[in-house]
Structure formats: structure tokens, C-alpha cells
Design an enzyme around this catalytic site. Sequence first.
Site, PDB file in Angstrom:
ATOM      1  N   GLU A 275       0.687  -0.917   6.894  1.00  0.00           N
ATOM      2  CA  GLU A 275       1.077  -1.131   5.490  1.00  0.00           C
ATOM      3  C   GLU A 275       0.056  -0.499   4.554  1.00  0.00           C
ATOM      4  OE1 GLU A 275       0.932  -5.376   5.448  1.00  0.00           O
ATOM      5  OE2 GLU A 275       2.803  -5.614   6.553  1.00  0.00           O
ATOM      6  N   GLY A 277      -1.565   1.214   1.385  1.00  0.00           N
ATOM      7  CA  GLY A 277      -1.258   1.323  -0.040  1.00  0.00           C
ATOM      8  C   GLY A 277      -2.229   2.263  -0.722  1.00  0.00           C
ATOM      9  N   ARG A 278      -3.429   1.759  -0.949  1.00  0.00           N
ATOM     10  CA  ARG A 278      -4.444   2.507  -1.704  1.00  0.00           C
ATOM     11  C   ARG A 278      -4.738   3.877  -1.092  1.00  0.00           C
ATOM     12  NH1 ARG A 278      -8.304  -0.175  -4.807  1.00  0.00           N
ATOM     13  NH2 ARG A 278      -7.825  -2.049  -3.624  1.00  0.00           N
ATOM     14  N   ARG A 314      -8.559  -2.569 -13.297  1.00  0.00           N
ATOM     15  CA  ARG A 314      -9.423  -2.723 -12.126  1.00  0.00           C
ATOM     16  C   ARG A 314     -10.900  -2.932 -12.473  1.00  0.00           C
ATOM     17  NH1 ARG A 314     -10.373   0.641  -8.805  1.00  0.00           N
ATOM     18  NH2 ARG A 314     -10.530  -0.791  -7.058  1.00  0.00           N
ATOM     19  N   TYR A 318     -12.139  -6.307 -11.052  1.00  0.00           N
ATOM     20  CA  TYR A 318     -12.865  -6.203  -9.778  1.00  0.00           C
ATOM     21  C   TYR A 318     -14.235  -5.544  -9.945  1.00  0.00           C
ATOM     22  CZ  TYR A 318      -7.965  -6.274  -8.094  1.00  0.00           C
ATOM     23  OH  TYR A 318      -6.642  -6.550  -7.865  1.00  0.00           O
ATOM     24  N   CYS A 343      -9.857  -6.000 -27.764  1.00  0.00           N
ATOM     25  CA  CYS A 343     -10.874  -6.915 -28.285  1.00  0.00           C
ATOM     26  C   CYS A 343     -11.376  -7.867 -27.212  1.00  0.00           C
ATOM     27  CB  CYS A 343     -10.311  -7.655 -29.485  1.00  0.00           C
ATOM     28  SG  CYS A 343      -9.958  -6.491 -30.793  1.00  0.00           S
ATOM     29  N   GLU A 344     -12.050  -7.321 -26.242  1.00  0.00           N
ATOM     30  CA  GLU A 344     -12.686  -8.060 -25.148  1.00  0.00           C
ATOM     31  C   GLU A 344     -13.910  -7.235 -24.750  1.00  0.00           C
ATOM     32  OE1 GLU A 344     -11.575 -10.733 -23.136  1.00  0.00           O
ATOM     33  OE2 GLU A 344      -9.492 -10.927 -23.808  1.00  0.00           O
TER      34      GLU A 344
HETATM   35  C1  LIG Z   1      -1.962  -5.310  -0.627  1.00  0.00           C
HETATM   36  C2  LIG Z   1      -1.428  -5.334   0.756  1.00  0.00           C
HETATM   37  C3  LIG Z   1      -1.410  -4.160   1.518  1.00  0.00           C
HETATM   38  C4  LIG Z   1      -1.975  -2.847   1.028  1.00  0.00           C
HETATM   39  O1  LIG Z   1      -3.345  -2.871   0.905  1.00  0.00           O
HETATM   40  P1  LIG Z   1      -4.146  -1.518   0.614  1.00  0.00           P
HETATM   41  O2  LIG Z   1      -5.551  -1.948   0.549  1.00  0.00           O
HETATM   42  O3  LIG Z   1      -3.645  -0.981  -0.669  1.00  0.00           O
HETATM   43  O4  LIG Z   1      -3.879  -0.586   1.744  1.00  0.00           O
HETATM   44  C5  LIG Z   1      -0.865  -4.217   2.772  1.00  0.00           C
HETATM   45  N1  LIG Z   1      -0.357  -5.373   3.275  1.00  0.00           N
HETATM   46  C6  LIG Z   1      -0.354  -6.520   2.566  1.00  0.00           C
HETATM   47  C7  LIG Z   1       0.222  -7.741   3.165  1.00  0.00           C
HETATM   48  C8  LIG Z   1      -0.897  -6.536   1.293  1.00  0.00           C
HETATM   49  O5  LIG Z   1      -0.917  -7.671   0.593  1.00  0.00           O
END
Ligand SMILES: *Cc1c(COP(=O)(O)O)cnc(C)c1O
Length: 420
Positions: A275, A277-278, A314, A318, A343-344
Amino acid sequence: MNHFDYRDGVMHAEDVALPAIAEAVGTPVYVYSTATFRRHAQVFRDALKPAGRVHLAYAIKANPNVAVLRVLADEGYGADVVSAGEMQRALAAGIPASDIVFSGVGKTRGELAQALDAGIGQFNLELEEEGEVLAALAHARGERAPAVLRVNPDVDAGTHAKISTGRKENKFGVAIDQAVAMFDRLSKHDGLDLRGVAIHIGSQLADLAPLEAAYARIGELVAELRAAGHRISRVDLGGGLGVPYKPGDVLPSPADYGAMVARATADWDVELMFEPGRVIAGNAGVLLTEVIWVKPGVVNPYVIVDAAMNDLARVAMYDAYHDFVAVAPTGERMMANIAGPVCETGDTFAMGRDIDAVKSGDLGVFRTAGAYGATMASTYNSRALVPEVLVDGDRFAVVADRIHPETILAAERVPEWLKR
Ligand SMILES: *Cc1c(COP(=O)(O)O)cnc(C)c1O
């Protein structure tokens, strides 16, 4: 690698000069590179070739724009979704329901039913009761819901606390020492086709060791489950691979990750799910912004840009680092703070940083803004919702409109009793 480079002193996204986008669409605006998305999708896929049978589900929450999803669908990626809204996006982008994984710690009963209706490929269960409810819903339809049990392996991913998900006190998954007993009970439900287990220990992981430790625990769990008589055909290893944000950052490459996965899972004999993402989206986007003022400060001047924490959360959320560079650098440098108009005090992107010298009206970009950027944007301070542009070679298109404050205002109303 990405396709945001200087040509003749001006930053381009592929073959499009960023000032042309600023001129046509205004600022702030997210700009994405199709070629970069494709390249990352291919590199990640190739990196996992040594790991055998693999299914890739892009974690939509990183960047859910429907045009981005279409590009990744083209690359053969399925989707990891965490809400019915994300599921609708994946389906709208043409991702087959059977390639969709439904994760998330708080799927509602309504969302579970919607996902069953859509025929999605895998439910990642977060607790026993969710499994029981899903089984009952599926059974009532004369179906068996394909599912895996998300386990919390209790490892410290070594990332920011707010994006760490695999320690036992985090809200995600079921405790690994309870997983076998729970799997036993859930597997007795007719409405569930329980195929295996899932983990996801956190995001922006800069070191493979915690992942490898987590995978080793999952390997032991798979062996225990099989010893208890269960057929285990799938293990979902989640996402989490980090990307470089700072010049000089060194992170494990997808190839390093793939080699580790192949090693850790060599004797599992399952279909592996991922999975990411980033690692797919992060470096495929920048946030293009214009300098409004350069305000003298006590120590360093404040470069006040027209992008703010509501556009890119971000840094405030973070303590993240986003590299800032001028679109047309002069070669001069300045020590500056960079802040937005909100305004923060938290609406500050950098303090005391050595950056390209800029002045009012100049364009700059925050790099590595393709993941967890636009998707977290809000309209705080009654600012417009930031638009998104996708570049492909020498063409570009607005793939998400700027939503103006008057449109948001139009969805609000004064009740009868307050009217005058
Ligand atoms: C956020 C998330 C991802 C993706 O995470 P990345 O760090 O963006 O690769 C994959 N699986 C689950 C269950 C997530 O919550």
C-alpha cells in the site's frame, strides 16, 4: 528522481515553465508531474519483482486527485482506501473494485455495506466486532467478504509520533498476541473469507530495520496460524517507505526495500499486498507560490508567501521540512524565515533558513509536496481551497479547481430566527 528541473534558469515541470502555470491559474497552486508519477510507480513495481506474487494498492490518502488516480490505474495499480469517499474516487478513476483494499480503523456499518455492494477485493479488519458485523452483512447478501486481519506488531517505526501506527498503544490493528485466537473465532463466520493478515507500522520510514522486525513477527504469526489449521494466502505489508525532503537526505531506495522484502518473506508462500502512498506521490508534486512581501524581522526577514498552512499542513502538523527554492533564482542567497498569511504562528514553513534570494512578486516552490499536501488542505482563514494542476510533457490541465470563499459561503446560511 523527479521531473522538476531548471531550464535556462527557470524551473519547469517536465516541459512546462512554472511561470506559465502561475500566469494561467494563479497561485498558490499544486503542480504534479505525470512522468514522475509513472516513474515512481514503475520503480516501485520493479523493486518488488524479487518478492514474487505481488499486488500493489496505491494508498489514495496520499494524493486522491482523480486525475492522479487515473495515471496510477494506467500503471496497473489498485487502491488502498480508508473511507467510502476514497472508494468512490478509486471507482471513478476506473480502478476495478476487485483491486481495492479497504483499510481504516473506523469504517462505519454504512461504509462496510457500500463496499460490499461495490464488490471490493479486500477488507482489512481492525477489530473483532468489525469482522462480526461485516460477516453478518455479507451473509445476509449470500456472500463471503474477502478479508485480512490487521495486526499491530508493536514495533517503533522511528518516525514522527503522529504518523507512527505500529506501537501497541496506537489505535491501529489488533494486538499480535491475540491475533491467533481472534483469527480462530472470526474464521468460523460463514460471511467471511479470512485470507491472511495485514500490517502498516507508520509513514515516512527512514530506516528498514523496524519494517524488517515487523515482517519477521508477521512471518512467525503466519506460521502459527497455519499450525492452527488456517489457510493463509495473503499478507498485506502496508506502506510507509519514506522519501527525501531535505537536500542530502539519504533514504532506503525502493530496490533496498524490495530486496529486504524478498529476504524476509522468502518462505511465506503467499500473495503479498503493498500500500505505497508517499513514495509514489511525494516527489511528484510541488506547491507553487508567490512572494507577497519580504518583511523585515528582528533576526531574519520574513518572506511572506501566498501559500499557507491551510494549503500545506505538514509543517504545522508534523514539524515537516519542505525545501523552498525560487522558480527563477538569481544566484544570490538570503537568510530568511518563510511564512504564510494565516493568523497563526504555526503558519511558518521555515525559520532561519539559507534560501534563494527572493523579493515581492517572485515565484517559489515548496518541493516534495505531492503527498499529504492538497488532500489535507482546508479553507481556514476563509482562504480559497488550493487548486491542482497536472503536467504531462508540454501540456497541463487544471485537475482540481480553486474553490473560492464565496462558493463556501454560499453553502452556509443564517437561520430564520436570525434573519433581519
Ligand atoms: C497511510 C497508509 C498507507 C500509506 O502510507 P505511506 O507512508 O504514504 O506509504 C498505507 N496503508 C495504510 C493502512 C495507511 O493508513
